[in-house]
Design an enzyme around this catalytic site. Structure first.
Site, PDB file in Angstrom:
ATOM      1  N   ARG A  36      47.507  60.307  75.193  1.00 54.92           N
ATOM      2  CA  ARG A  36      48.163  61.601  74.933  1.00 54.92           C
ATOM      3  C   ARG A  36      49.331  61.511  73.956  1.00 54.92           C
ATOM      4  O   ARG A  36      50.222  62.358  73.970  1.00 54.92           O
ATOM      5  CB  ARG A  36      48.603  62.268  76.236  1.00 54.92           C
ATOM      6  N   LYS A  86      49.624  65.017  58.757  1.00 51.09           N
ATOM      7  CA  LYS A  86      48.197  65.359  58.823  1.00 51.09           C
ATOM      8  C   LYS A  86      47.401  64.109  59.158  1.00 51.09           C
ATOM      9  O   LYS A  86      47.583  63.061  58.546  1.00 51.09           O
ATOM     10  CB  LYS A  86      47.718  65.911  57.491  1.00 51.09           C
ATOM     11  N   GLU A  88      47.843  63.588  42.136  1.00 50.87           N
ATOM     12  CA  GLU A  88      48.638  64.292  43.146  1.00 50.87           C
ATOM     13  C   GLU A  88      50.081  64.494  42.673  1.00 50.87           C
ATOM     14  O   GLU A  88      50.728  65.478  43.038  1.00 50.87           O
ATOM     15  CB  GLU A  88      48.632  63.535  44.486  1.00 50.87           C
ATOM     16  N   LYS A 108      57.336  67.321  48.638  1.00 51.28           N
ATOM     17  CA  LYS A 108      56.467  67.333  49.817  1.00 51.28           C
ATOM     18  C   LYS A 108      57.290  67.548  51.090  1.00 51.28           C
ATOM     19  O   LYS A 108      56.923  68.354  51.957  1.00 51.28           O
ATOM     20  CB  LYS A 108      55.687  66.019  49.908  1.00 51.28           C
ATOM     21  N   GLU A 148      51.020  74.686  58.136  1.00 47.46           N
ATOM     22  CA  GLU A 148      50.174  75.139  57.030  1.00 47.46           C
ATOM     23  C   GLU A 148      49.740  76.595  57.192  1.00 47.46           C
ATOM     24  O   GLU A 148      48.567  76.931  57.036  1.00 47.46           O
ATOM     25  CB  GLU A 148      48.932  74.239  56.913  1.00 47.46           C
ATOM     26  N   ARG A 166      52.756  75.559  52.780  1.00 44.46           N
ATOM     27  CA  ARG A 166      52.092  74.246  52.763  1.00 44.46           C
ATOM     28  C   ARG A 166      50.673  74.326  52.200  1.00 44.46           C
ATOM     29  O   ARG A 166      50.127  73.345  51.712  1.00 44.46           O
ATOM     30  CB  ARG A 166      52.066  73.641  54.178  1.00 44.46           C
ATOM     31  N   ASN A 226      47.224  72.355  48.725  1.00 46.65           N
ATOM     32  CA  ASN A 226      45.776  72.232  48.572  1.00 46.65           C
ATOM     33  C   ASN A 226      45.308  72.579  47.162  1.00 46.65           C
ATOM     34  O   ASN A 226      44.104  72.643  46.911  1.00 46.65           O
ATOM     35  CB  ASN A 226      45.068  73.134  49.592  1.00 46.65           C
ATOM     36  N   HIS A 276      42.239  71.062  45.784  1.00 48.46           N
ATOM     37  CA  HIS A 276      41.559  70.362  46.876  1.00 48.46           C
ATOM     38  C   HIS A 276      40.268  71.023  47.334  1.00 48.46           C
ATOM     39  O   HIS A 276      39.385  70.344  47.845  1.00 48.46           O
ATOM     40  CB  HIS A 276      42.514  70.205  48.069  1.00 48.46           C
ATOM     41  N   HIS A 302      37.557  68.354  47.291  1.00 46.12           N
ATOM     42  CA  HIS A 302      36.836  67.872  48.477  1.00 46.12           C
ATOM     43  C   HIS A 302      35.332  68.037  48.311  1.00 46.12           C
ATOM     44  O   HIS A 302      34.552  67.167  48.696  1.00 46.12           O
ATOM     45  CB  HIS A 302      37.285  68.642  49.727  1.00 46.12           C
ATOM     46  N   HIS A 342      39.765  60.159  45.839  1.00 43.38           N
ATOM     47  CA  HIS A 342      40.280  61.462  46.242  1.00 43.38           C
ATOM     48  C   HIS A 342      41.174  62.055  45.147  1.00 43.38           C
ATOM     49  O   HIS A 342      41.015  63.215  44.766  1.00 43.38           O
ATOM     50  CB  HIS A 342      41.043  61.334  47.560  1.00 43.38           C
TER      51      HIS A 342
END
Lengths: 356, 356
Positions: B121, B143, B185, B224, B234, B238, B242, B245, B249, B262
């Protein structure tokens, strides 16, 4: 409709309790329905008992809703089943706006919660508990869990639901044994936090046919909500809720999941923990006897075949071990739980003798 | 040692950046070392490059530390590998007090973060990024992600680390291609948030041998950290991160993970998103040309073999689709990203032509 609030800042949420609340769910959730996909995660048996009816009602009220079923029992808490549910969510077209209704007992709640916490980095979910144990315990507080071959709930998170919807009328659908199992957790709340409640439960158990479930559920939910509000991350007071659980979990693992109910194992674990508390002079012999006699009013399964060494090995792997130190929950009095770091593995082994 | 803070209330944490910081980790973490088990999660190649040296240093400083390796590449982001790491953690005697050091690039960080969020947990972890992309992006903001057969990062959470330890000297160990990939990036931060930074990067790229990585990394981390501090979950700003992206992706998925990096895919995705922003009259032709020319200063892989329909089908399954609406990131100006709900799948398909 009675409401109890779990106070956790921006993660706060209500627990609603009322007889026949199930059929009011469409109106309770209507404000949250802005066209997103809803998914009931449940078991087929429960879908037949009330899930399909609930789904029809929700559809009539313009909810875009589907369902996914899990197998019965602890096998549902595997990474395989979890992975299958995630795939089905994608197939159903779920996205980050989707909301899960976890309709079931502890197993369904644990898996659904872990799906919610981890699907596309977290989506909303509601708990709709269908067992007594889930109503008073597992549906509140956001604990989610998946088992691995090494032990129970070794994978999981603390991820709060948006609300808990408790309908005590559901208990009428359950077998006596199922309800009994949950009573163990109700006793626990009295034992660790409220001696008056403990006395009441003990008295109520003498005439189980007239057991005031609504009243007991409400008070148990209040205590659970209070404890979670004070200690969401289980650093302090929340650990008291593990009373009976260290040995209980090990008993479940030793006997095999499905051979003993969680609530039953916890009841037996509480007897051992009570005995340990007496040995350490935290409670008197009379108090421990009162605890044991109260627990014995539940019909509990035979434990003549337990393997002490196997149980000990499970205790050593318990999540409550930190830095190699076992944090064991004892009673300082009936109605007052405490964490004790001085309970030896040997004393735990000795305590198992009272189960023979 | 420079420090940037990510402001998230009780989940706040520092980003430390300094050349040769790696060997200072024992002293940085010494206050946190109270006898618990530490685990480096990394890749064998990285362990050989600097992991074993770091581990020796930590052991000399009385850290109880072990390591677990993941395979190279995107295959590490599977539930199978995740499950194997969890089992190894148990074998190593990890408990709730254990702390993970994620030593690696985005893949190691994503998997380690998901292990940390879900082991018993939730346990603490630190990010020690070893690629440019991880230093400026994936190691900050919490993330975590695991892929399923249906797509990338469909499983994951937002779970903040205790700190991010950035050592730009590590870049000397990387190939030119790896560093280039990360520069995509870096360009992104300029494009969505800081036109002055964008202009600087564009200029710096004309003489890549003298590229001021420390300076660029620091400014990228600042942006960032600022964005994550404003919008951890997000829901708003935020999402600007993307930029590039959605198509990036989908390109990765279409070409096959491992066939394109990436950062490279994101660079190509930014070119498409820039073109789309121009078509929608959000930016001028000149601005889009400046963006495209800057991106073209990186050496990017050939995309002559991409399948438009396959890419579109991945875009439709993107996590940024909510309630069936795709939230696409466009530029309102160079240095100003924005979310746009009006980008049609057809326009996205058309934009892919510029990659041929």
């Amino acid at each position: 409709m009675k409401t109890i609030k779990v106070h956790l800042g921006d993660r706060s949420y209500p627990i609603y309790t009322e007889k026949n609340l199930l059929m009011k769910i469409p109106s309770i959730l209507s404000k949250k329905n802005i066209g997103q996909k809803w998914v009931i995660i449940s078991q087929y048996r429960l879908m037949e008992l009330f899930g399909f009816e609930l789904m029809s009602l929700l559809k009539e009220n313009e909810f875009n809703i589907d369902f996914i079923t899990l197998p019965m029992g602890e096998t549902a808490k595997s990474l395989n089943e979890y992975s299958r549910v995630i795939s089905q969510m994608i197939e159903l077209g779920c996205d980050r706006s989707s909301i899960i209704l976890a309709l079931g007992g502890g197993v369904v709640g644990d898996v659904s919660g872990f799906v919610a916490t981890s699907f596309m980095r977290g989506i909303k979910y509601y708990q709709v508990p269908t067992t007594l144990l889930a109503m008073v315990d597992s549906s509140i507080g956001g604990k989610t869990g998946i088992n691995t071959s090494e032990g129970k709930n070794l994978i999981g998170s603390i991820y709060q639901p948006q609300g808990v919807l408790v309908d005590p009328a559901i208990l009428n659908f359950l077998s006596r044994e199922e309800v009994n199992a949950g009573l163990g957790e109700v006793i626990k709340y009295g034992a660790i936090r409220d001696s008056k409640f403990f006395n009441d439960i003990s008295e109520w158990l003498d005439d189980i046919e007239s057991f005031p479930f609504e009243k007991a559920i409400y008070r148990a939910c209040e205590i659970k909500a209070e404890i979670v509000s004070l200690d969401e991350q289980e650093c302090g007071m929340r650990r008291l809720l593990n009373f009976g659980h260290t040995i209980g979990h090990a008993l479940e693992a030793n006997l095999g999941y499905g051979k003993i109910r969680h609530g039953e194992a916890v009841s037996l674990g509480m007897k051992c923990a009570g005995w340990i508390s007496e040995q350490l002079n935290f409670i008197s012999k009379t108090e421990n006897q009162f605890l044991a006699q109260t627990i014995d009013k539940l019909t509990l399964p035979s434990t003549s075949k337990i393997d002490f060494d196997s149980i000990l090995s499970y205790v050593r792997k318990d999540k409550k071990v930190r830095n190699g130190v076992l944090h064991f929950i004892v009673l300082d009095a009936l109605g007052k739980g405490n964490v004790c770091d001085k309970v030896s593995y040997d004393l735990i082994k000795q305590s198992l003798k009272i189960l023979l």
